[in-house]
Scaffold this motif. Structure first.
Motif, PDB file in Angstrom:
ATOM      1  N   ARG A 118       0.520  -1.114  -0.218  1.00 13.83           N
ATOM      2  CA  ARG A 118      -0.328  -0.031   0.301  1.00 13.83           C
ATOM      3  C   ARG A 118       1.127   1.027   0.319  1.00 13.83           C
ATOM      4  N   ASN A 119       2.210   0.814  -0.525  1.00 19.82           N
ATOM      5  CA  ASN A 119       2.866   1.930   0.031  1.00 19.82           C
ATOM      6  C   ASN A 119       2.959   3.310   1.818  1.00 19.82           C
ATOM      7  N   VAL A 120       2.988   2.384   2.639  1.00 18.19           N
ATOM      8  CA  VAL A 120       2.784   3.208   3.627  1.00 18.19           C
ATOM      9  C   VAL A 120       4.377   3.142   3.616  1.00 18.19           C
ATOM     10  N   THR A 121       5.197   2.194   3.799  1.00 15.42           N
ATOM     11  CA  THR A 121       6.213   1.922   3.911  1.00 15.42           C
ATOM     12  C   THR A 121       7.008   1.603   2.923  1.00 15.42           C
ATOM     13  N   LEU A 122       8.291   2.580   3.119  1.00 12.85           N
ATOM     14  CA  LEU A 122       9.197   3.086   1.748  1.00 12.85           C
ATOM     15  C   LEU A 122      10.496   2.276   2.838  1.00 12.85           C
ATOM     16  N   PHE A 123      11.625   0.966   1.527  1.00 10.39           N
ATOM     17  CA  PHE A 123      12.410   0.713   2.404  1.00 10.39           C
ATOM     18  C   PHE A 123      13.723   1.667   0.365  1.00 10.39           C
ATOM     19  N   SER A 179       3.501   9.893   3.540  1.00 14.41           N
ATOM     20  CA  SER A 179       2.874  11.259   4.220  1.00 14.41           C
ATOM     21  C   SER A 179       2.224  11.258   5.866  1.00 14.41           C
ATOM     22  N   PRO A 180       3.952  11.051   6.729  1.00 18.46           N
ATOM     23  CA  PRO A 180       4.212  11.296   8.154  1.00 18.46           C
ATOM     24  C   PRO A 180       3.582  12.603   8.685  1.00 18.46           C
ATOM     25  N   ASP A 181       2.596  11.928  10.193  1.00 17.91           N
ATOM     26  CA  ASP A 181       1.938  13.234  10.226  1.00 17.91           C
ATOM     27  C   ASP A 181       2.105  13.451  11.598  1.00 17.91           C
ATOM     28  N   PHE A 182       3.050  12.851  12.614  1.00 15.89           N
ATOM     29  CA  PHE A 182       3.488  12.158  13.905  1.00 15.89           C
ATOM     30  C   PHE A 182       5.176  12.194  13.998  1.00 15.89           C
ATOM     31  N   LEU A 183       5.592  13.502  13.827  1.00 14.56           N
ATOM     32  CA  LEU A 183       7.141  13.878  13.507  1.00 14.56           C
ATOM     33  C   LEU A 183       7.964  13.172  12.260  1.00 14.56           C
ATOM     34  N   TYR A 184       7.747  12.487  12.206  1.00 12.06           N
ATOM     35  CA  TYR A 184       8.467  11.196  10.564  1.00 12.06           C
ATOM     36  C   TYR A 184       7.609  10.417  10.528  1.00 12.06           C
ATOM     37  N   ILE A 185       6.358   9.739  11.297  1.00 13.82           N
ATOM     38  CA  ILE A 185       6.062   8.181  11.164  1.00 13.82           C
ATOM     39  C   ILE A 185       4.166   8.760  11.492  1.00 13.82           C
ATOM     40  N   ARG A 186       3.807   7.732  11.146  1.00 15.57           N
ATOM     41  CA  ARG A 186       2.083   8.195  10.671  1.00 15.57           C
ATOM     42  C   ARG A 186       1.585   7.633  12.397  1.00 15.57           C
ATOM     43  N   ASN A 244      -8.324  12.249   7.559  1.00 17.42           N
ATOM     44  CA  ASN A 244      -7.189  12.500   7.506  1.00 17.42           C
ATOM     45  C   ASN A 244      -6.669  11.452   8.530  1.00 17.42           C
ATOM     46  N   ASN A 245      -5.483  11.269   9.174  1.00 19.29           N
ATOM     47  CA  ASN A 245      -4.719  10.885   9.544  1.00 19.29           C
ATOM     48  C   ASN A 245      -5.932  10.385  11.066  1.00 19.29           C
ATOM     49  N   VAL A 246      -5.350  11.384  11.650  1.00 19.33           N
ATOM     50  CA  VAL A 246      -6.334  12.023  12.585  1.00 19.33           C
ATOM     51  C   VAL A 246      -7.587  10.895  13.216  1.00 19.33           C
ATOM     52  N   GLN A 247      -8.040  10.467  12.183  1.00 18.79           N
ATOM     53  CA  GLN A 247      -9.391   9.753  12.036  1.00 18.79           C
ATOM     54  C   GLN A 247      -9.108   8.710  12.276  1.00 18.79           C
TER      55      GLN A 247
END
Length: 298
Positions: free
Chosen positions: A106-111, A235-242, A182-185
């Motif tokens: 899902r392209n959430v994590t990129l290596f 799309s990080p929204d908590f410093l460098y992560i989700r 949004n990521n908060v929900q």
């Protein structure tokens, strides 16, 4: 010439009269016989060799006596610990490969391309790191329960553990598949699901505290890894992560902790026992001699 009545009446009555005439000699002879019967040599001769001699017992350490804390054969506790560690490591590796695959697809994590392994499109260091973390967490949960004196007994069967694993996989799948405004929900939804997982399959204060601690430490380590460019999140929204990542760590800690608790139930020792606590055996009471019985005379 002796008469017949002299022979007839001299058998028991005469002997009784003689015994009654010497009360001191009769009492002394009885005391001597009782003393001879109670002497150690006489008791040993009556009892004979002991078919099951009991060895001397006392406080012993697990290493000095050649037995573990549970009183099993030598090295049984350590052997069981190694088995639990290997099982937990294998579980961590499998979960890491399966769950990380969802995030990568899902392209959430990129290596980076140079660290991607061919198996499940995951970095080579992810499975061993997750396996080691799972082994540590799975061994830590029953240890904390033992030290707190609160053995976990809520839903202690493998069917409940498997359902917990299924719910954890579902939460991770939801983090990759569900689309929110949004990521908060999404983070609030996953937080509610994670707390529901703890309430359904754990409900212990130690489990809640360890889950929060694991989530905090794992989130901090992930922040450091992303900060140093080991991998990154889109799309990080908590410093460098989700922002929902701590919920995944919390539910994962509760799940692996339940697996570790279930594996620890196979160890045949008391919950309070630990390998650093010596065991003291209860002394066996002396058995009475089967050949000697004294009866009081009225």
């Amino acid at each position: 010439m002796p008469r017949l009545d002299d022979h007839c009446w001299s058998c028991s009555c005469a002997q009784g009269a003689r015994h009654r005439g010497l009360p001191g000699a009769g009492a002394g002879g009885l005391a001597a016989k009782v003393g001879d019967m109670l002497s150690p040599a006489a008791l040993a001769a009556r009892r004979g060799p002991d078919p099951d001699p009991a060895p001397a017992r006392g406080p012993r350490s697990p290493g000095a006596g050649g037995r573990g804390a549970g009183g099993g054969p030598p090295g049984s506790w350590h052997h069981h610990l190694v088995q639990r560690s290997l099982v937990l490591f294998s579980v961590g590796v499998v979960l890491a490969l399966v769950l990380n695959l969802l995030q990568v697809q899902r392209n959430v994590t990129l290596f980076p391309e140079e660290v991607i392994a061919t198996i499940f499109s995951s970095a080579w260091w992810v499975p061993p790191c997750c396996g080691t973390a799972a082994a540590v967490v799975g061994l830590l949960y029953p240890c904390i329960d033992s030290h707190l004196g609160e053995p976990h007994k809520f839903k202690r069967e493998w069917a409940s553990v498997m359902r917990c694993v299924a719910v954890f996989v579902g939460i991770n799948h939801a983090s990759a598949k569900l689309d929110f405004a949004n990521n908060v929900q999404l983070s609030l939804t996953l937080a509610a699901l994670s707390l529901g997982l703890w309430w359904t399959f754990d409900r212990s204060r130690s489990g809640l505290g360890l889950g929060i601690t694991i989530a905090f430490l794992a989130t901090l380590i992930t922040q450091l890894l992303v900060y140093n460019g080991v991998y990154q999140y889109t799309s990080p929204d908590f410093l460098y992560i989700r922002s929902w990542l701590p919920c995944i760590f919390f539910s994962g800690g509760v799940t692996v902790g339940n697996i570790g608790r279930q594996l620890a139930m196979r160890l045949k020792v008391l919950p309070e026992r630990s390998p650093c606590v010596s065991s003291t055996a209860t002394p066996t009471p002396n058995r009475p001699s089967p050949g000697l019985t004294l009866h009081g005379r009225g």
